[in-house]
Motif scaffolding. Sequence first.
Motif, PDB file in Angstrom:
ATOM      1  N   UNK A  62      74.827  25.169  32.567  1.00 39.97           N
ATOM      2  CA  UNK A  62      74.167  23.968  33.047  1.00 39.97           C
ATOM      3  C   UNK A  62      75.185  23.180  33.872  1.00 39.97           C
ATOM      4  N   UNK A  63      74.802  22.007  34.305  1.00 35.96           N
ATOM      5  CA  UNK A  63      75.681  21.181  35.118  1.00 35.96           C
ATOM      6  C   UNK A  63      77.011  20.923  34.410  1.00 35.96           C
ATOM      7  N   UNK A  64      76.970  20.651  33.118  1.00 37.03           N
ATOM      8  CA  UNK A  64      78.184  20.293  32.390  1.00 37.03           C
ATOM      9  C   UNK A  64      79.122  21.482  32.223  1.00 37.03           C
ATOM     10  N   UNK A  65      78.582  22.671  32.010  1.00 37.84           N
ATOM     11  CA  UNK A  65      79.425  23.873  31.930  1.00 37.84           C
ATOM     12  C   UNK A  65      80.062  24.154  33.290  1.00 37.84           C
ATOM     13  N   UNK A  66      79.300  23.964  34.354  1.00 38.52           N
ATOM     14  CA  UNK A  66      79.827  24.135  35.705  1.00 38.52           C
ATOM     15  C   UNK A  66      80.915  23.100  35.984  1.00 38.52           C
ATOM     16  N   UNK A  67      80.695  21.887  35.539  1.00 43.07           N
ATOM     17  CA  UNK A  67      81.687  20.822  35.706  1.00 43.07           C
ATOM     18  C   UNK A  67      82.960  21.170  34.933  1.00 43.07           C
ATOM     19  N   UNK A  68      82.828  21.694  33.710  1.00 43.08           N
ATOM     20  CA  UNK A  68      84.002  22.118  32.944  1.00 43.08           C
ATOM     21  C   UNK A  68      84.766  23.207  33.683  1.00 43.08           C
ATOM     22  N   UNK A  69      84.055  24.140  34.271  1.00 41.29           N
ATOM     23  CA  UNK A  69      84.682  25.222  35.024  1.00 41.29           C
ATOM     24  C   UNK A  69      85.475  24.668  36.203  1.00 41.29           C
ATOM     25  N   UNK A  70      84.883  23.743  36.934  1.00 42.21           N
ATOM     26  CA  UNK A  70      85.544  23.176  38.112  1.00 42.21           C
ATOM     27  C   UNK A  70      86.743  22.320  37.723  1.00 42.21           C
ATOM     28  N   UNK A  71      86.625  21.541  36.662  1.00 44.36           N
ATOM     29  CA  UNK A  71      87.734  20.676  36.268  1.00 44.36           C
ATOM     30  C   UNK A  71      88.814  21.420  35.487  1.00 44.36           C
ATOM     31  N   UNK A  72      88.533  22.645  35.051  1.00 46.29           N
ATOM     32  CA  UNK A  72      89.539  23.433  34.347  1.00 46.29           C
ATOM     33  C   UNK A  72      89.524  23.281  32.850  1.00 46.29           C
ATOM     34  N   UNK A  73      88.454  22.726  32.312  1.00 51.92           N
ATOM     35  CA  UNK A  73      88.315  22.638  30.852  1.00 51.92           C
ATOM     36  C   UNK A  73      87.884  23.993  30.305  1.00 51.92           C
ATOM     37  N   UNK A  74      88.216  24.248  29.062  1.00 53.74           N
ATOM     38  CA  UNK A  74      87.745  25.470  28.423  1.00 53.74           C
ATOM     39  C   UNK A  74      86.214  25.423  28.390  1.00 53.74           C
ATOM     40  N   UNK A  75      85.581  26.488  28.815  1.00 51.30           N
ATOM     41  CA  UNK A  75      84.128  26.527  28.883  1.00 51.30           C
ATOM     42  C   UNK A  75      83.531  27.000  27.569  1.00 51.30           C
ATOM     43  N   UNK A  76      82.320  26.531  27.282  1.00 50.95           N
ATOM     44  CA  UNK A  76      81.592  26.902  26.071  1.00 50.95           C
ATOM     45  C   UNK A  76      82.465  26.722  24.832  1.00 50.95           C
ATOM     46  N   UNK A  77      83.096  25.564  24.739  1.00 47.83           N
ATOM     47  CA  UNK A  77      84.013  25.314  23.631  1.00 47.83           C
ATOM     48  C   UNK A  77      83.407  24.418  22.568  1.00 47.83           C
ATOM     49  N   UNK A  78      82.089  24.494  22.388  1.00 54.57           N
ATOM     50  CA  UNK A  78      81.432  23.685  21.367  1.00 54.57           C
ATOM     51  C   UNK A  78      81.425  24.365  20.000  1.00 54.57           C
TER      52      UNK A  78
END
Length: 155
Positions: free
Chosen positions: A31-47
């Motif tokens: 979703x938008x937030x996972x894409x945003x995490x990818x772009x900002x360099x945060x670990x993705x799907x880390x819930x």
Amino acid sequence: PDSLQVMNKIDKTILTRPVTYLQEKFHIPVDFYALQDLITGNATFNDSTIAHYQIGEELIQLILTDTRFKNKVYINKSTNFIDQNMLFDADSISLRNASFSYSSYEKNTVYNFSTERKIVVHDKNDINIELSFKQYSFNETQSFPFNIPKNYSVK
């Protein structure tokens, strides 16, 4: 937050789709937030919760699991920056996985930011993406005027 546009400079085409297109195309809950995490360099799907961790000489490895993915995050001990994030489908039958590598960190006024990224997705077809950021800012309203060149077709 609800749509994306992809410019294919080789075929001179513009693809305009809703963000849900990524879910349909790649069969992952993007979703938008996972894409945003990818772009900002945060670990993705880390819930998910940390199932295991290991501290090595140079890297800290975190293994997180939930119903969708097994997530391995490698953190550089000397910098505390993410070096790599690997996702494996929780479905043991599927061989789908993805690797996100981060390098060339720069410090702006508040955040350390990886300006070089490599993304490799292994599925029925492999996808390789390289991202290089020349400009970035955080916590500012963004505007991206997007003019489609006349010699491009819209799909």
